[in-house]
Design a protein around this motif. Structure first.
Motif, mmCIF file in Angstrom:
data_model
loop_
_atom_site.group_PDB
_atom_site.id
_atom_site.type_symbol
_atom_site.label_atom_id
_atom_site.label_comp_id
_atom_site.label_asym_id
_atom_site.label_seq_id
_atom_site.Cartn_x
_atom_site.Cartn_y
_atom_site.Cartn_z
ATOM 1 N N ASN A 112 24.951 39.036 34.704
ATOM 2 C CA ASN A 112 26.340 39.516 34.644
ATOM 3 C C ASN A 112 26.955 39.602 36.032
ATOM 4 O O ASN A 112 28.113 39.211 36.242
ATOM 5 N N VAL A 113 26.177 40.119 37.001
ATOM 6 C CA VAL A 113 26.685 40.231 38.374
ATOM 7 C C VAL A 113 26.964 38.847 38.947
ATOM 8 O O VAL A 113 28.007 38.605 39.572
ATOM 9 N N ILE A 114 26.037 37.918 38.744
ATOM 10 C CA ILE A 114 26.201 36.552 39.248
ATOM 11 C C ILE A 114 27.394 35.872 38.588
ATOM 12 O O ILE A 114 28.176 35.172 39.245
ATOM 13 N N ASP A 115 27.550 36.084 37.281
ATOM 14 C CA ASP A 115 28.690 35.503 36.570
ATOM 15 C C ASP A 115 30.009 36.015 37.126
ATOM 16 O O ASP A 115 30.965 35.256 37.313
ATOM 17 N N VAL A 116 30.077 37.322 37.403
ATOM 18 C CA VAL A 116 31.298 37.910 37.963
ATOM 19 C C VAL A 116 31.597 37.310 39.332
ATOM 20 O O VAL A 116 32.744 36.991 39.653
ATOM 21 N N MET A 117 30.562 37.137 40.160
ATOM 22 C CA MET A 117 30.746 36.580 41.501
ATOM 23 C C MET A 117 31.252 35.139 41.433
ATOM 24 O O MET A 117 32.181 34.759 42.161
ATOM 25 N N ILE A 118 30.652 34.335 40.555
ATOM 26 C CA ILE A 118 31.074 32.938 40.442
ATOM 27 C C ILE A 118 32.476 32.840 39.864
ATOM 28 O O ILE A 118 33.309 32.050 40.326
ATOM 29 N N CYS A 119 32.753 33.660 38.853
ATOM 30 C CA CYS A 119 34.088 33.651 38.257
ATOM 31 C C CYS A 119 35.138 34.120 39.266
ATOM 32 O O CYS A 119 36.223 33.544 39.355
ATOM 33 N N SER A 120 34.810 35.167 40.029
ATOM 34 C CA SER A 120 35.723 35.639 41.075
ATOM 35 C C SER A 120 35.957 34.553 42.110
ATOM 36 O O SER A 120 37.068 34.399 42.627
ATOM 37 N N SER A 121 34.898 33.800 42.418
ATOM 38 C CA SER A 121 35.011 32.729 43.404
ATOM 39 C C SER A 121 36.001 31.661 42.960
ATOM 40 O O SER A 121 36.876 31.253 43.724
ATOM 41 N N VAL A 122 35.865 31.206 41.705
ATOM 42 C CA VAL A 122 36.741 30.118 41.249
ATOM 43 C C VAL A 122 38.185 30.597 41.121
ATOM 44 O O VAL A 122 39.119 29.893 41.509
ATOM 45 N N VAL A 123 38.392 31.822 40.617
ATOM 46 C CA VAL A 123 39.760 32.338 40.463
ATOM 47 C C VAL A 123 40.404 32.558 41.831
ATOM 48 O O VAL A 123 41.558 32.169 42.062
#
Length: 312
Positions: A112-123
């Motif tokens: 979940n933490v990694i997903d949030v980081m990657i999603c934050s990165s792309v946005v």
């Protein structure tokens, strides 16, 4: 263990592997295996590069301008990908070698933490690419009013808003990752930002030559040339972003349109390759900054030399 971003899949991964084995062979589906060590190496290189870019912009006062503030944030966005990749890969390597016992609950929280980081990165990356494009547009077509339009305070406000929006939306995306609306929102945002940038860049490149003829003074002509150079740099950044992130977004689109189609399943099986491309984007961006900006390149060289001398 295989790298995975949980919110990109709506079906059980192991079940898909079992059900599609025969179809994969009959269709000649090829799955490219990516060694974990390659993920770790690329992640570490990318992390070091982007840290150097951030330090260079902080250190050199000549780079203290709105455009470089936005580029600094773009580098931080790339760092999120690098950090998430390094952390996940280290956990996987330690687990595979029996050095770390990862409980399912811990692994789920890590995902979940990694997903949030990657999603934050792309946005945030897409948002800052749009912001930089708008900044270059103002520089070219509103040169005399640029400093009154894009003040340092206004740039900082934009940065804060973008990061807050990126982190908040990413958390919501992960919380509601089972809803197709999340993927629709991400794909729509991706397409919208690409259209926005394309329209801005097309207008800039078509009219910049005509606009430059109206500015006869030498110092203003030089400013115009510098602004166009910045626009070209951001065009290169946008092109690299599309090439590296495009397969990932195509993956999301196929999840919506053909989740059970055998040909789409062949595409899904190379998800690790798409992650490598995303990491490569984080690795290539600093090289573009350095190549296109002499001032930044000089500062980066000084930082590297100082670090080497200090290490010696």
């Amino acid at each position: 263990m295989e790298k995975n971003i949980s919110w990109t899949f709506h079906t059980d991964k192991n079940e898909n592997d079992t059900n599609s084995t025969g179809e994969r062979h009959s269709l000649g589906c090829v799955q490219i295996r990516i060694p974990q060590e390659l993920f770790l190496a690329l992640g570490l290189i990318s992390l070091v590069e982007n840290i150097l870019v951030v330090l260079a912009i902080i250190r050199n006062r000549n780079l203290h301008s709105p455009m470089y503030y936005f580029i600094c944030c773009l580098a931080v966005s790339d760092m999120l990908v690098s950090v998430s990749n390094v952390v996940e890969t280290m956990f996987m390597l330690l687990h595979d070698h029996g050095l770390l016992d990862v409980h399912p609950g811990m692994l789920r929280h890590l995902d979940n933490v990694i997903d949030v980081m990657i999603c934050s990165s792309v946005v945030s990356s897409l948002s800052f690419l749009c912001t930089i494009a708008a900044d270059r547009y103002i520089t070219i077509f509103y040169a005399l009013r640029y400093h009154s339009i894009m003040t340092t305070q206004r740039a900082i406000t934009i940065i804060v808003v973008v990061w807050l929006a990126s982190i908040t939306s990413s958390i919501l995306f992960i919380v509601y990752h089972t809803d197709n609306a999340v993927i629709v929102c991400l794909v729509t945002f991706f397409c919208t930002t690409l259209v926005f940038n394309a329209v801005l860049y097309l207008h800039m490149f078509l009219l910049a030559h005509v606009h430059s003829r109206r500015i006869m003074a030498f110092h203003k002509s030089r400013r115009q040339s510098t602004s166009m150079k910045g626009a070209i740099t951001l065009t290169i950044l946008l092109g690299v972003f599309i090439l590296c992130w495009g397969p990932f977004f195509l993956h999301l689109i196929l999840i919506l349109t053909c989740p059970t189609n055998p040909f789409c399943n062949c595409f899904f099986r190379n998800f690790n390759l798409f992650l490598i491309l995303i990491i490569c984007n984080s690795l290539i961006d600093p090289l573009i900054y350095a190549y296109r900006s002499q001032e930044l390149r000089k500062t980066l060289q000084e930082l590297v030399l100082c670090s080497w001398c200090f290490g010696v």
